[in-house]
Write a protein that holds these residues in place. Structure first.
Motif, mmCIF file in Angstrom:
data_model
loop_
_atom_site.group_PDB
_atom_site.id
_atom_site.type_symbol
_atom_site.label_atom_id
_atom_site.label_comp_id
_atom_site.label_asym_id
_atom_site.label_seq_id
_atom_site.Cartn_x
_atom_site.Cartn_y
_atom_site.Cartn_z
ATOM 1 N N PHE A 82 0.854 -1.187 0.000
ATOM 2 C CA PHE A 82 0.000 0.000 0.000
ATOM 3 C C PHE A 82 0.890 1.237 0.000
ATOM 4 O O PHE A 82 2.073 1.157 0.328
ATOM 5 N N SER A 83 0.318 2.351 -0.374
ATOM 6 C CA SER A 83 1.081 3.600 -0.440
ATOM 7 C C SER A 83 1.373 4.124 0.957
ATOM 8 O O SER A 83 0.510 4.103 1.837
ATOM 9 N N ASP A 84 2.584 4.600 1.126
ATOM 10 C CA ASP A 84 3.004 5.194 2.391
ATOM 11 C C ASP A 84 2.236 6.509 2.558
ATOM 12 O O ASP A 84 2.331 7.400 1.707
ATOM 13 N N PRO A 85 1.462 6.640 3.637
ATOM 14 C CA PRO A 85 0.706 7.883 3.847
ATOM 15 C C PRO A 85 1.598 9.122 3.928
ATOM 16 O O PRO A 85 1.180 10.218 3.565
ATOM 17 N N ALA A 86 2.842 8.940 4.371
ATOM 18 C CA ALA A 86 3.770 10.071 4.490
ATOM 19 C C ALA A 86 4.396 10.447 3.159
ATOM 20 O O ALA A 86 4.845 11.571 2.982
ATOM 21 N N ASP A 87 4.433 9.508 2.221
ATOM 22 C CA ASP A 87 5.027 9.749 0.903
ATOM 23 C C ASP A 87 4.386 8.779 -0.084
ATOM 24 O O ASP A 87 4.810 7.632 -0.206
ATOM 25 N N GLY A 88 3.357 9.238 -0.752
ATOM 26 C CA GLY A 88 2.574 8.403 -1.654
ATOM 27 C C GLY A 88 3.364 7.755 -2.780
ATOM 28 O O GLY A 88 2.877 6.831 -3.433
ATOM 29 N N ARG A 89 4.575 8.200 -3.033
ATOM 30 C CA ARG A 89 5.404 7.610 -4.089
ATOM 31 C C ARG A 89 6.037 6.297 -3.649
ATOM 32 O O ARG A 89 6.544 5.542 -4.468
ATOM 33 N N VAL A 90 5.992 6.035 -2.347
ATOM 34 C CA VAL A 90 6.665 4.866 -1.781
ATOM 35 C C VAL A 90 5.627 3.844 -1.323
ATOM 36 O O VAL A 90 4.579 4.204 -0.808
ATOM 37 N N SER A 91 5.962 2.576 -1.503
ATOM 38 C CA SER A 91 5.083 1.495 -1.051
ATOM 39 C C SER A 91 5.574 0.907 0.259
ATOM 40 O O SER A 91 6.779 0.825 0.513
ATOM 41 N N LEU A 92 4.621 0.496 1.062
ATOM 42 C CA LEU A 92 4.894 -0.234 2.294
ATOM 43 C C LEU A 92 4.264 -1.613 2.166
ATOM 44 O O LEU A 92 3.298 -1.802 1.414
ATOM 45 N N PHE A 93 4.799 -2.572 2.913
ATOM 46 C CA PHE A 93 4.223 -3.907 2.968
ATOM 47 C C PHE A 93 3.740 -4.175 4.380
ATOM 48 O O PHE A 93 4.350 -3.730 5.357
ATOM 49 N N THR A 94 2.652 -4.920 4.487
ATOM 50 C CA THR A 94 2.148 -5.357 5.778
ATOM 51 C C THR A 94 1.595 -6.768 5.631
ATOM 52 O O THR A 94 1.293 -7.217 4.526
ATOM 53 N N VAL A 95 1.470 -7.451 6.744
ATOM 54 C CA VAL A 95 0.994 -8.833 6.751
ATOM 55 C C VAL A 95 -0.530 -8.845 6.650
ATOM 56 O O VAL A 95 -1.214 -8.070 7.318
ATOM 57 N N THR A 96 -1.046 -9.741 5.815
ATOM 58 C CA THR A 96 -2.495 -9.909 5.682
ATOM 59 C C THR A 96 -3.016 -10.831 6.793
ATOM 60 O O THR A 96 -2.225 -11.463 7.513
ATOM 61 N N LYS A 97 -4.311 -10.956 6.879
ATOM 62 C CA LYS A 97 -4.923 -11.871 7.847
ATOM 63 C C LYS A 97 -4.457 -13.304 7.569
ATOM 64 O O LYS A 97 -4.095 -14.033 8.500
ATOM 65 N N LEU A 98 -4.442 -13.696 6.292
ATOM 66 C CA LEU A 98 -3.971 -15.026 5.919
ATOM 67 C C LEU A 98 -2.497 -15.195 6.299
ATOM 68 O O LEU A 98 -2.094 -16.241 6.821
ATOM 69 N N GLY A 99 -1.694 -14.163 6.052
ATOM 70 C CA GLY A 99 -0.283 -14.200 6.413
ATOM 71 C C GLY A 99 -0.090 -14.380 7.910
ATOM 72 O O GLY A 99 0.770 -15.154 8.353
ATOM 73 N N LYS A 100 -0.905 -13.683 8.696
ATOM 74 C CA LYS A 100 -0.822 -13.816 10.151
ATOM 75 C C LYS A 100 -1.186 -15.230 10.593
ATOM 76 O O LYS A 100 -0.554 -15.792 11.491
ATOM 77 N N GLN A 101 -2.190 -15.806 9.945
ATOM 78 C CA GLN A 101 -2.600 -17.175 10.291
ATOM 79 C C GLN A 101 -1.490 -18.179 9.987
ATOM 80 O O GLN A 101 -1.170 -19.035 10.810
ATOM 81 N N LYS A 102 -0.904 -18.066 8.795
ATOM 82 C CA LYS A 102 0.167 -18.993 8.408
ATOM 83 C C LYS A 102 1.403 -18.797 9.281
ATOM 84 O O LYS A 102 2.054 -19.762 9.682
ATOM 85 N N LEU A 103 1.717 -17.540 9.581
ATOM 86 C CA LEU A 103 2.849 -17.244 10.451
ATOM 87 C C LEU A 103 2.621 -17.827 11.844
ATOM 88 O O LEU A 103 3.515 -18.461 12.414
ATOM 89 N N LYS A 104 1.444 -17.636 12.378
ATOM 90 C CA LYS A 104 1.128 -18.146 13.712
ATOM 91 C C LYS A 104 1.279 -19.667 13.759
ATOM 92 O O LYS A 104 1.852 -20.210 14.713
ATOM 93 N N ALA A 105 0.795 -20.361 12.739
ATOM 94 C CA ALA A 105 0.886 -21.822 12.700
ATOM 95 C C ALA A 105 2.348 -22.280 12.630
ATOM 96 O O ALA A 105 2.758 -23.188 13.360
#
Length: 143
Positions: free
Chosen positions: A83-106
């Motif tokens: 998603f776009s960085d709110p502080a600088d829309g030209r830059v992308s940030l990554f975050t973990v999805t709900k599915l990612g959290k589930q797989k990581l937790k397991a």
């Protein structure tokens, strides 16, 4: 082995430890479904929050193209989102999805179970000391 100087012993034991960990990760005894690089990237994002590719690359001491490929693979599996960085829309940030959290937790649960088994004969103080020394060693690599 006991008669070697302490630094030589640390070097040998660490090298052996890494080799055995890599072997287990690539064998039929592998724990979990996530590859090591995916697991580490998801753990980092889960623990520290959204991050830019550049920040992730710096954290893991990898080049940006390597982390970009890893992130793209996780994004394709819908384990992270960009998603776009709110502080600088030209830059992308990554975050973990709900599915990612589930797989990581397991996977984390399975990995912790293995380490709990490996250290089952250790006292709480020994586990704490070993964890503290590993942190210190990891930090010393790049100081």
């Amino acid at each position: 082995m006991e008669k070697r100087n302490p630094v030589e012993r640390i070097e040998y034991e660490l090298t052996t430890f890494i080799r055995r960990a890599v072997y287990l990760d690539n064998s039929e005894k592998k724990i979990g479904n996530l590859e090591r690089s995916a697991y580490l990237l998801l753990r980092h994002l889960d623990e520290f929050g959204p991050a830019r590719v550049k920040e992730l690359a710096e954290s893991f001491k990898l080049d940006i193209s390597t982390v970009s490929r890893q992130a793209a693979a996780l994004e394709a599996k819908e384990l992270i989102i960009r998603f776009s960085d709110p502080a600088d829309g030209r830059v992308s940030l990554f975050t973990v999805t709900k599915l990612g959290k589930q797989k990581l937790k397991a996977d984390k649960k399975m990995r912790l179970k293995r380490f709990e088994s490996i250290t089952s004969e250790w006292s709480a103080d020994e586990k704490q000391l070993f964890g503290d020394l590993l942190i210190r060693m990891n930090e010393a690599f790049f100081d």
